[in-house]
Scaffold this motif. Structure first.
Motif, mmCIF file in Angstrom:
data_model
loop_
_atom_site.group_PDB
_atom_site.id
_atom_site.type_symbol
_atom_site.label_atom_id
_atom_site.label_comp_id
_atom_site.label_asym_id
_atom_site.label_seq_id
_atom_site.Cartn_x
_atom_site.Cartn_y
_atom_site.Cartn_z
ATOM 1 N N GLY A 1 2.699 -5.886 -15.058
ATOM 2 C CA GLY A 1 3.596 -4.911 -14.450
ATOM 3 C C GLY A 1 5.021 -5.397 -14.256
ATOM 4 N N VAL A 2 5.362 -5.705 -12.999
ATOM 5 C CA VAL A 2 6.770 -5.914 -12.632
ATOM 6 C C VAL A 2 7.409 -7.121 -13.343
ATOM 7 C CG1 VAL A 2 8.352 -6.213 -10.696
ATOM 8 C CG2 VAL A 2 6.309 -4.819 -10.404
ATOM 9 N N ASP B 1 -5.596 -2.919 -13.701
ATOM 10 C CA ASP B 1 -5.101 -2.489 -12.380
ATOM 11 C C ASP B 1 -5.353 -1.004 -12.130
ATOM 12 O OD1 ASP B 1 -4.029 -5.007 -12.538
ATOM 13 O OD2 ASP B 1 -2.029 -4.448 -11.884
ATOM 14 N N PRO C 1 -1.037 1.773 -13.012
ATOM 15 C CA PRO C 1 0.226 1.205 -12.523
ATOM 16 C C PRO C 1 1.024 0.440 -13.586
ATOM 17 C CG PRO C 1 -1.494 0.868 -10.913
ATOM 18 C CD PRO C 1 -2.166 1.400 -12.143
ATOM 19 N N ASP C 2 0.367 -0.421 -14.361
ATOM 20 C CA ASP C 2 1.163 -1.244 -15.283
ATOM 21 C C ASP C 2 1.723 -0.413 -16.441
ATOM 22 O OD1 ASP C 2 0.706 -3.321 -13.599
ATOM 23 O OD2 ASP C 2 -0.559 -4.493 -14.947
ATOM 24 N N ASP D 1 2.619 2.628 -16.179
ATOM 25 C CA ASP D 1 3.725 3.405 -15.603
ATOM 26 C C ASP D 1 4.940 2.523 -15.328
ATOM 27 O OD1 ASP D 1 2.159 5.599 -15.830
ATOM 28 O OD2 ASP D 1 1.542 5.653 -13.731
ATOM 29 N N TRP E 1 8.352 -0.762 -9.193
ATOM 30 C CA TRP E 1 7.300 0.212 -9.523
ATOM 31 C C TRP E 1 7.716 1.555 -8.926
ATOM 32 C CZ3 TRP E 1 5.556 2.103 -4.906
ATOM 33 C CH2 TRP E 1 5.580 1.240 -3.797
ATOM 34 N N TRP F 1 -1.816 3.493 2.336
ATOM 35 C CA TRP F 1 -1.618 2.103 1.900
ATOM 36 C C TRP F 1 -1.064 2.033 0.485
ATOM 37 C CZ3 TRP F 1 -4.519 0.024 -2.223
ATOM 38 C CH2 TRP F 1 -5.661 0.742 -2.585
ATOM 39 N N PHE F 2 -1.284 3.074 -0.345
ATOM 40 C CA PHE F 2 -0.786 3.059 -1.725
ATOM 41 C C PHE F 2 0.196 4.207 -1.859
ATOM 42 C CE2 PHE F 2 -1.137 3.081 -6.393
ATOM 43 C CZ PHE F 2 -1.065 1.713 -6.620
ATOM 44 N N ASN F 3 1.423 3.889 -2.138
ATOM 45 C CA ASN F 3 2.510 4.877 -2.077
ATOM 46 C C ASN F 3 2.689 5.612 -3.397
ATOM 47 O OD1 ASN F 3 3.731 4.362 0.705
ATOM 48 N ND2 ASN F 3 3.457 2.316 -0.159
ATOM 49 N N LEU F 4 2.204 6.845 -3.428
ATOM 50 C CA LEU F 4 2.341 7.664 -4.636
ATOM 51 C C LEU F 4 3.448 8.686 -4.401
ATOM 52 C CD1 LEU F 4 -1.484 8.155 -5.264
ATOM 53 C CD2 LEU F 4 0.072 6.731 -6.617
ATOM 54 N N ASP G 1 6.263 10.536 -9.333
ATOM 55 C CA ASP G 1 5.237 9.658 -9.908
ATOM 56 C C ASP G 1 3.922 10.435 -10.049
ATOM 57 O OD1 ASP G 1 4.097 7.265 -10.773
ATOM 58 O OD2 ASP G 1 3.658 6.557 -8.747
ATOM 59 N N PHE H 1 -8.735 -4.604 -7.398
ATOM 60 C CA PHE H 1 -7.516 -5.412 -7.362
ATOM 61 C C PHE H 1 -6.413 -4.797 -6.494
ATOM 62 C CE2 PHE H 1 -3.256 -6.138 -9.143
ATOM 63 C CZ PHE H 1 -3.091 -7.444 -8.716
ATOM 64 N N LEU I 1 -4.461 -6.542 -3.448
ATOM 65 C CA LEU I 1 -3.014 -6.789 -3.511
ATOM 66 C C LEU I 1 -2.233 -5.975 -2.482
ATOM 67 C CD1 LEU I 1 -0.714 -8.188 -5.256
ATOM 68 C CD2 LEU I 1 -0.506 -5.987 -6.403
ATOM 69 N N VAL I 2 -2.493 -4.664 -2.456
ATOM 70 C CA VAL I 2 -1.622 -3.777 -1.677
ATOM 71 C C VAL I 2 -2.191 -3.538 -0.272
ATOM 72 C CG1 VAL I 2 -0.463 -1.537 -1.632
ATOM 73 C CG2 VAL I 2 -0.816 -2.694 -3.824
HETATM 74 N N1 FO1 Z 1 2.626 -1.791 -5.029
HETATM 75 C C1 FO1 Z 1 2.714 -2.024 -3.704
HETATM 76 O O1 FO1 Z 1 2.885 -3.161 -3.290
HETATM 77 N N2 FO1 Z 1 2.575 -0.987 -2.803
HETATM 78 C C2 FO1 Z 1 2.388 0.293 -3.192
HETATM 79 O O2 FO1 Z 1 2.265 1.180 -2.358
HETATM 80 C C3 FO1 Z 1 2.326 0.561 -4.611
HETATM 81 C C4 FO1 Z 1 2.184 1.839 -5.099
HETATM 82 C C5 FO1 Z 1 2.216 2.055 -6.504
HETATM 83 C C6 FO1 Z 1 2.142 3.347 -7.002
HETATM 84 C C7 FO1 Z 1 2.182 3.565 -8.362
HETATM 85 C C8 FO1 Z 1 2.310 2.471 -9.229
HETATM 86 O O3 FO1 Z 1 2.377 2.699 -10.537
HETATM 87 C C9 FO1 Z 1 2.392 1.189 -8.749
HETATM 88 C C10 FO1 Z 1 2.347 0.958 -7.372
HETATM 89 N N3 FO1 Z 1 2.433 -0.333 -6.852
HETATM 90 C C11 FO1 Z 1 2.471 -0.539 -5.505
HETATM 91 C C12 FO1 Z 1 2.541 -1.481 -7.746
HETATM 92 C C13 FO1 Z 1 1.176 -2.026 -8.179
HETATM 93 O O4 FO1 Z 1 0.261 -2.101 -7.155
HETATM 94 C C14 FO1 Z 1 1.232 -3.462 -8.695
HETATM 95 O O5 FO1 Z 1 2.478 -4.043 -8.606
HETATM 96 C C15 FO1 Z 1 0.778 -3.571 -10.071
HETATM 97 O O6 FO1 Z 1 -0.485 -3.038 -10.266
HETATM 98 C C16 FO1 Z 1 0.766 -5.032 -10.515
HETATM 99 O O7 FO1 Z 1 1.206 -5.082 -11.775
#
Ligand code: FO1
Length: 309
Positions: A8-9, A35, A46-47, A49, A65, A87-90, A94, A149, A153-154
């Motif tokens: 991802g990032v 993921d 997530p990755d 996207d 992200w 806990w998971f920000n959508l 998105d 995962f 992580l989150v």
């Molecule tokens: N990462 C977070 O730390 N907190 C979130 O609430 C979160 C939401 C989220 C929503 C959509 C998306 O595509 C990615 C998101 N992520 C969030 C990133 C993700 O959890 C991870 O960074 C990757 O899966 C690791 O590569």
């Protein structure tokens, strides 16, 4: 032509650099889907996207992200209905991607086909390929039980101690359409500075993937995801430690020594050069910390120069 293996990032920073340093049409990206998680009946990837939004210039630059300047009205109401904790920000924009993807999956379309439509619609010229069309979610075994995962992580902020990692259904998975061609018909395979255990690990665990990388005549370049004894992004360092491994660039090189030709080591880790070379890898020492757009492009250019030598 280059083919990148990406999480991802961390990966998307280097991909952004390649996007600036070469023609985007010449880049194919094989992305981790371990993921991926279902939430509110939606399939979230997530990755995929993160990579698509980054290359489309849509990503939230602070988080790396989600969509820039997104709002969260839909999630707020969903959480009121379900009485669930946030806990998971959508984000609202998105969610359009997740709704569209889920709708097409329910119609029987493949994740790879849908991913291609999403990146084309967003104007991304590089090919984006999920590692597989099979859902193979990553389970983390911890001192606090087993969890997806994203929960590790989150939700739990990577605090539980990691005892093991499992990629569900991986034995039945096969590389998605286009993946084998992307690895075999390219000039270089670049393993991005992503977590080797839970970002690149799932990609390499797809049956046949490691063999394709061994088979290709392309050079395989790894960019270290550990610099100066710590991960730049995410819990790579904590996970390596929990699993009894050294937290060093040398350890990262060891994890890829059977498939890599070139190892990109950060200048802060130059003392490790002889030990990495002893593994049989060509070592390139440079600044791998991508703080801004120029640094991203410079690292990509350095890698391209090494490849053309
Ligand atoms: N990462 C977070 O730390 N907190 C979130 O609430 C979160 C939401 C989220 C929503 C959509 C998306 O595509 C990615 C998101 N992520 C969030 C990133 C993700 O959890 C991870 O960074 C990757 O899966 C690791 O590569």
């Amino acid at each position: 032509m280059i083919t990148a293996l990406a999480g991802g990032v961390g990966a998307s920073k280097l991909l952004d650099g390649f996007n600036r340093a070469m023609s985007p049409e010449q880049i194919s990206i094989i992305v981790n889907t371990g993921d991926d998680i279902e939430m509110f009946g939606l399939y979230i990837a997530p990755d995929l996207d993160i990579v698509s939004y980054t290359l489309a210039g849509l990503v939230n630059p602070d988080m790396g992200w989600g969509v820039n300047s997104d709002t969260f009205y839909c999630l707020d109401l969903l959480l009121r209905y379900t009485e669930a904790k946030r806990w998971f920000n959508l984000g609202d924009r998105d969610l359009a991607t997740h709704i569209f993807r889920t709708h097409r999956l329910k119609q029987g379309d493949k994740l790879s086909e849908i991913t291609d439509q999403i990146r084309l619609t967003l104007g991304v010229k590089s090919k984006i390929l999920p590692m597989t069309d099979t859902h193979t979610p990553t389970t983390i075994l911890t001192d606090n039980g087993e969890m997806h995962f994203q929960e590790y992580l989150v939700k739990h902020l990577a605090q539980p101690v990691v005892k093991g990692i499992r990629f569900e259904n991986i034995e039945t998975a096969e590389p998605a359409p286009g993946v084998a061609e992307a690895i075999l018909n390219t000039d270089a395979v670049v393993i991005c500075p992503s977590n080797p255990l839970i970002s690149i690990g799932p990609i390499l665990a797809v049956p046949g993937m490691r063999d394709l990388i061994k088979q290709t005549s392309a050079k395989v370049v790894v960019v270290s995801s550990v610099v100066d004894g710590a991960s730049l992004k995410g819990p790579t360092d904590q996970m390596l430690k929990d699993l009894g491994m050294e937290v060093s660039a040398l350890q990262i090189a060891k994890l890829y020594e059977d498939i890599a030709d070139v190892f990109v080591l950060d200048q802060r880790d130059e003392v490790l050069r002889p030990e990495v070379e002893k593994l049989g890898l060509q070592v390139v020492v440079t600044d791998t910390v991508m703080r801004d757009a120029d640094k991203k492009r410079q690292l990509a250019e350095t890698i391209l120069t090494v490849l053309s030598a």
